[in-house]
Design a protein around this motif. Structure first.
Motif, PDB file in Angstrom:
ATOM      1  N   GLY A 288       1.968   1.834  -3.580  1.00 12.02           N
ATOM      2  CA  GLY A 288       0.987   2.197  -4.951  1.00 12.02           C
ATOM      3  C   GLY A 288       1.299   3.796  -4.004  1.00 12.02           C
ATOM      4  N   SER A 289       1.142   4.192  -2.979  1.00 11.85           N
ATOM      5  CA  SER A 289       0.319   5.460  -2.237  1.00 11.85           C
ATOM      6  C   SER A 289       2.334   6.137  -2.683  1.00 11.85           C
ATOM      7  CB  SER A 289       0.616   5.559  -1.242  1.00 11.85           C
ATOM      8  OG  SER A 289       1.302   5.331  -0.251  1.00 11.85           O
TER       9      SER A 289
ATOM     10  N   GLU B 140       1.513   6.863  -5.927  1.00  7.33           N
ATOM     11  CA  GLU B 140       0.584   7.637  -6.732  1.00  7.33           C
ATOM     12  C   GLU B 140       1.118   9.366  -6.837  1.00  7.33           C
ATOM     13  OE1 GLU B 140      -2.382   6.267  -4.657  1.00  7.33           O
ATOM     14  OE2 GLU B 140      -3.049   5.104  -6.245  1.00  7.33           O
TER      15      GLU B 140
ATOM     16  N   GLN C 241       0.560  -1.282   0.132  1.00 10.63           N
ATOM     17  CA  GLN C 241      -0.096   0.117   0.145  1.00 10.63           C
ATOM     18  C   GLN C 241       1.017   1.339  -0.165  1.00 10.63           C
ATOM     19  OE1 GLN C 241      -2.388  -0.798   3.768  1.00 10.63           O
ATOM     20  NE2 GLN C 241      -4.413  -2.339   2.566  1.00 10.63           N
TER      21      GLN C 241
ATOM     22  N   ARG D  38      -1.550   1.939 -13.959  1.00  9.16           N
ATOM     23  CA  ARG D  38      -2.009   3.396 -13.991  1.00  9.16           C
ATOM     24  C   ARG D  38      -0.737   3.970 -14.131  1.00  9.16           C
ATOM     25  NH1 ARG D  38      -5.092   2.709  -9.556  1.00  9.16           N
ATOM     26  NH2 ARG D  38      -3.738   4.147  -8.284  1.00  9.16           N
TER      27      ARG D  38
ATOM     28  N   SER E 282      -2.675  -2.074  -9.380  1.00 10.31           N
ATOM     29  CA  SER E 282      -3.476  -0.868 -10.406  1.00 10.31           C
ATOM     30  C   SER E 282      -2.851   0.263  -9.863  1.00 10.31           C
ATOM     31  CB  SER E 282      -4.551  -1.009  -9.207  1.00 10.31           C
ATOM     32  OG  SER E 282      -4.593  -0.642  -7.456  1.00 10.31           O
ATOM     33  N   ALA E 283      -1.826   0.431  -9.096  1.00 13.83           N
ATOM     34  CA  ALA E 283      -0.847   2.118  -9.281  1.00 13.83           C
ATOM     35  C   ALA E 283       0.111   2.279 -10.315  1.00 13.83           C
ATOM     36  CB  ALA E 283      -0.353   1.736  -7.790  1.00 13.83           C
TER      37      ALA E 283
END
Length: 290
Positions: free
Chosen positions: A85-86, A89, A82, A120, A116-117
């Motif tokens: 991913g953050s 982002e 997590q 993208r 998913s991150a």
């Protein structure tokens, strides 16, 4: 009876005191049961792992500790994913694009399948545009591909591979392969390095048969090509490539234009134009294979 408490009042006080004491004892006992039930519930829900300690003792304790450690590792790994991913982002888009530009085509595709991150980020149009400029050319910076730069990169890579196959066929001198490579149409054209023009599928294939026979006869035996300065432009069903082809490094290069059309899920050649570059007034070799 004077100076003494009436019997009825004393009895009432004793009964009230006994009742209050019983209520306190009942509340204390109920609270203990409730606390014990909460402790059991918390112990069961502290870890999602299923713990069956078995015979107890040291082995049971070790197993329980191991399972609790596994749960902790899983929670840590989840938290790390997590956080990763953050972090992606939170990066400025320009920094992300610049970082991804160091990856190659295969690595960028694999990155898009992680989470998913990453998907993208790896599918960002700017990243694929940067990769296109790195691997191919910056001359098409102002165009806007209809299906995005990722699709345009894949299409360009595919047509360049097809073009490389064309020169592999020439090196091998395979007429059947050359016959399959050209579109069977009346409007196809071929201009060899000698300057001769051949129009129509039959005439074009016959010209390659003549060129291969000439090479096998000794005039071009052992000649290999070096392709440089390859530039490709791809539309939906049409593509053209310009390049320089060196048959003999001691002489000048051939300037080549190849045009392809997309039919039945594959690319076919429809036009080949090769012209020798004149150097210092020397016309150079008139090679059919140019």
């Amino acid at each position: 009876m004077d100076g003494t408490c009436p019997f009825s009042l004393r009895s009432f006080l004793i009964v009230a005191l006994a009742t209050a004491l019983c209520c306190l004892c009942a509340l204390w006992a109920f609270g203990g049961v409730f606390r014990k039930a909460e402790a059991i519930k918390n112990k069961k829900s502290s870890c999602k792992c299923v713990c069956s300690c078995g015979g107890g003792g040291d082995s049971g304790t070790a197993r329980a500790n191991g399972e609790m450690a596994m749960c902790g590792e899983k929670r840590t790994a989840t938290a790390e994913r997590q956080v990763g991913g953050s972090m992606m982002e939170q990066l400025v888009p320009e920094i992300t694009t610049h970082a991804l530009s160091y990856l190659d085509y295969t690595s960028l595709c694999r990155l898009s399948m992680t989470n998913s991150a990453m998907r993208r980020a790896a599918n960002d149009d700017g990243a694929w545009k940067a990769l296109y400029h790195k691997d191919f050319t910056v001359e098409q910076d102002s165009i806007t591909p209809v299906n995005g730069w990722k699709s345009y990169y894949a299409a360009t890579k595919a047509i360049i591979n097809v073009n490389a196959e064309f020169y592999n066929i020439i090196r091998e001198g395979s007429l059947p392969a050359m016959s399959r490579f050209w579109l069977n149409a009346d409007y196809v054209q071929c201009i060899h390095g000698s300057g001769e023009l051949f129009m129509g599928y039959t005439a074009v294939i016959d010209s390659w048969a003549l060129a291969f026979n000439w090479a096998q006869g000794g005039g071009g035996q052992g000649v290999t090509f070096q392709i440089r300065n390859v530039r490709a432009r791809v539309l939906s069903d049409m593509a053209w490539i310009t390049m320089k082809a060196y048959v003999d490094l001691d002489s000048g290069p051939f300037h080549v234009t190849n045009i392809y059309e997309f039919h039945n899920k594959r690319w076919y050649m429809v036009h080949h134009h090769s012209s020798v570059m004149l150097m210092d007034g020397d016309p150079g070799p008139h090679n059919l294979l140019g």
